[in-house]
Design a protein around this motif. Structure first.
Motif, PDB file in Angstrom:
ATOM      1  N   LEU A  52       0.826  -1.212   0.000  1.00  0.00           N
ATOM      2  CA  LEU A  52       0.000   0.000   0.000  1.00  0.00           C
ATOM      3  C   LEU A  52       0.860   1.263   0.000  1.00  0.00           C
ATOM      4  O   LEU A  52       0.485   2.271  -0.608  1.00  0.00           O
ATOM      5  CB  LEU A  52      -0.967  -0.018   1.180  1.00  0.00           C
ATOM      6  CG  LEU A  52      -2.054  -1.098   1.124  1.00  0.00           C
ATOM      7  CD1 LEU A  52      -2.915  -1.056   2.374  1.00  0.00           C
ATOM      8  CD2 LEU A  52      -2.908  -0.969  -0.136  1.00  0.00           C
ATOM      9  N   THR A  53       2.017   1.212   0.651  1.00  0.00           N
ATOM     10  CA  THR A  53       2.948   2.340   0.597  1.00  0.00           C
ATOM     11  C   THR A  53       3.434   2.542  -0.833  1.00  0.00           C
ATOM     12  O   THR A  53       3.485   3.671  -1.335  1.00  0.00           O
ATOM     13  CB  THR A  53       4.141   2.102   1.544  1.00  0.00           C
ATOM     14  OG1 THR A  53       3.643   1.967   2.872  1.00  0.00           O
ATOM     15  CG2 THR A  53       5.136   3.235   1.473  1.00  0.00           C
ATOM     16  N   PHE A  54       3.783   1.442  -1.518  1.00  0.00           N
ATOM     17  CA  PHE A  54       4.177   1.512  -2.920  1.00  0.00           C
ATOM     18  C   PHE A  54       3.042   2.096  -3.760  1.00  0.00           C
ATOM     19  O   PHE A  54       3.262   2.957  -4.618  1.00  0.00           O
ATOM     20  CB  PHE A  54       4.561   0.117  -3.428  1.00  0.00           C
ATOM     21  CG  PHE A  54       4.538  -0.018  -4.920  1.00  0.00           C
ATOM     22  CD1 PHE A  54       5.571   0.490  -5.689  1.00  0.00           C
ATOM     23  CD2 PHE A  54       3.469  -0.645  -5.549  1.00  0.00           C
ATOM     24  CE1 PHE A  54       5.542   0.383  -7.077  1.00  0.00           C
ATOM     25  CE2 PHE A  54       3.437  -0.759  -6.922  1.00  0.00           C
ATOM     26  CZ  PHE A  54       4.470  -0.246  -7.687  1.00  0.00           C
ATOM     27  N   TRP A  55       1.810   1.631  -3.526  1.00  0.00           N
ATOM     28  CA  TRP A  55       0.652   2.094  -4.297  1.00  0.00           C
ATOM     29  C   TRP A  55       0.497   3.607  -4.167  1.00  0.00           C
ATOM     30  O   TRP A  55       0.361   4.322  -5.162  1.00  0.00           O
ATOM     31  CB  TRP A  55      -0.611   1.392  -3.808  1.00  0.00           C
ATOM     32  CG  TRP A  55      -1.837   1.721  -4.607  1.00  0.00           C
ATOM     33  CD1 TRP A  55      -2.495   2.918  -4.660  1.00  0.00           C
ATOM     34  CD2 TRP A  55      -2.545   0.855  -5.489  1.00  0.00           C
ATOM     35  NE1 TRP A  55      -3.569   2.845  -5.499  1.00  0.00           N
ATOM     36  CE2 TRP A  55      -3.622   1.593  -6.018  1.00  0.00           C
ATOM     37  CE3 TRP A  55      -2.376  -0.472  -5.857  1.00  0.00           C
ATOM     38  CZ2 TRP A  55      -4.535   1.037  -6.911  1.00  0.00           C
ATOM     39  CZ3 TRP A  55      -3.279  -1.015  -6.734  1.00  0.00           C
ATOM     40  CH2 TRP A  55      -4.344  -0.275  -7.261  1.00  0.00           C
ATOM     41  N   GLU A  56       0.493   4.096  -2.937  1.00  0.00           N
ATOM     42  CA  GLU A  56       0.284   5.533  -2.713  1.00  0.00           C
ATOM     43  C   GLU A  56       1.423   6.368  -3.290  1.00  0.00           C
ATOM     44  O   GLU A  56       1.207   7.495  -3.727  1.00  0.00           O
ATOM     45  CB  GLU A  56       0.110   5.810  -1.229  1.00  0.00           C
ATOM     46  CG  GLU A  56      -1.203   5.276  -0.693  1.00  0.00           C
ATOM     47  CD  GLU A  56      -1.366   5.478   0.800  1.00  0.00           C
ATOM     48  OE1 GLU A  56      -0.345   5.662   1.507  1.00  0.00           O
ATOM     49  OE2 GLU A  56      -2.512   5.458   1.269  1.00  0.00           O
ATOM     50  N   ARG A  57       2.631   5.820  -3.323  1.00  0.00           N
ATOM     51  CA  ARG A  57       3.789   6.557  -3.812  1.00  0.00           C
ATOM     52  C   ARG A  57       3.890   6.525  -5.340  1.00  0.00           C
ATOM     53  O   ARG A  57       4.202   7.548  -5.963  1.00  0.00           O
ATOM     54  CB  ARG A  57       5.057   5.961  -3.203  1.00  0.00           C
ATOM     55  CG  ARG A  57       6.344   6.703  -3.565  1.00  0.00           C
ATOM     56  CD  ARG A  57       7.579   5.996  -3.033  1.00  0.00           C
ATOM     57  NE  ARG A  57       7.717   4.694  -3.700  1.00  0.00           N
ATOM     58  CZ  ARG A  57       7.859   3.536  -3.062  1.00  0.00           C
ATOM     59  NH1 ARG A  57       7.898   3.495  -1.742  1.00  0.00           N
ATOM     60  NH2 ARG A  57       7.973   2.396  -3.727  1.00  0.00           N
ATOM     61  N   ASP A  58       3.599   5.380  -5.981  1.00  0.00           N
ATOM     62  CA  ASP A  58       3.912   5.204  -7.403  1.00  0.00           C
ATOM     63  C   ASP A  58       2.725   5.020  -8.345  1.00  0.00           C
ATOM     64  O   ASP A  58       2.913   5.037  -9.557  1.00  0.00           O
ATOM     65  CB  ASP A  58       4.841   3.996  -7.583  1.00  0.00           C
ATOM     66  CG  ASP A  58       6.190   4.215  -6.933  1.00  0.00           C
ATOM     67  OD1 ASP A  58       6.587   5.376  -6.756  1.00  0.00           O
ATOM     68  OD2 ASP A  58       6.847   3.214  -6.600  1.00  0.00           O
ATOM     69  N   ILE A  59       1.535   4.827  -7.831  1.00  0.00           N
ATOM     70  CA  ILE A  59       0.379   4.573  -8.699  1.00  0.00           C
ATOM     71  C   ILE A  59      -0.573   5.767  -8.610  1.00  0.00           C
ATOM     72  O   ILE A  59      -0.832   6.291  -7.521  1.00  0.00           O
ATOM     73  CB  ILE A  59      -0.309   3.249  -8.320  1.00  0.00           C
ATOM     74  CG1 ILE A  59       0.678   2.099  -8.558  1.00  0.00           C
ATOM     75  CG2 ILE A  59      -1.589   3.046  -9.119  1.00  0.00           C
ATOM     76  CD1 ILE A  59       0.158   0.734  -8.240  1.00  0.00           C
ATOM     77  N   ASP A  60      -1.109   6.170  -9.761  1.00  0.00           N
ATOM     78  CA  ASP A  60      -1.934   7.377  -9.828  1.00  0.00           C
ATOM     79  C   ASP A  60      -3.313   7.232  -9.191  1.00  0.00           C
ATOM     80  O   ASP A  60      -3.887   8.208  -8.734  1.00  0.00           O
ATOM     81  CB  ASP A  60      -2.113   7.812 -11.286  1.00  0.00           C
ATOM     82  CG  ASP A  60      -0.804   8.297 -11.889  1.00  0.00           C
ATOM     83  OD1 ASP A  60       0.064   8.745 -11.117  1.00  0.00           O
ATOM     84  OD2 ASP A  60      -0.664   8.218 -13.120  1.00  0.00           O
TER      85      ASP A  60
END
Length: 89
Positions: A52-60
């Motif tokens: 979820l950290t990756f999602w919030e950082r790298d996904i629009d």
């Protein structure tokens, strides 16, 4: 070195399924569903937090909600009493 999946299960990791609802980047009024499965350790879920950290950082797509289901894959074995035994040779 990453341990095998079986070793991780012995350490207490179980199957995590996450249903992620997110707003579509081009149409924020519409929600899209994304299903994700991995081995994770309850109740802190370090793999889910990392994802979820990756999602919030790298996904629009902005997150709307996350539903999770977790099941330990290795646990106390089930057993039942046999009514009869049939030897073969």
């Amino acid at each position: 070195m990453r341990s095998s999946e079986f070793s991780r299960q012995l350490e207490g990791y179980g199957l995590l399924t996450a249903q992620i609802l997110y707003h579509m980047p081009d149409h924020p009024g519409l929600l899209q569903t994304f299903l994700w499965q991995t081995l994770d350790k309850a109740p802190v879920f370090p793999e889910l937090k990392r994802f979820l950290t990756f999602w919030e950082r790298d996904i629009d797509g902005k997150l709307h909600s996350v539903r999770i289901c977790h099941r330990d894959l290795i646990g106390p074995s089930d057993w039942r009493l046999l009514d009869a035994e049939y030897p073969i040779h």
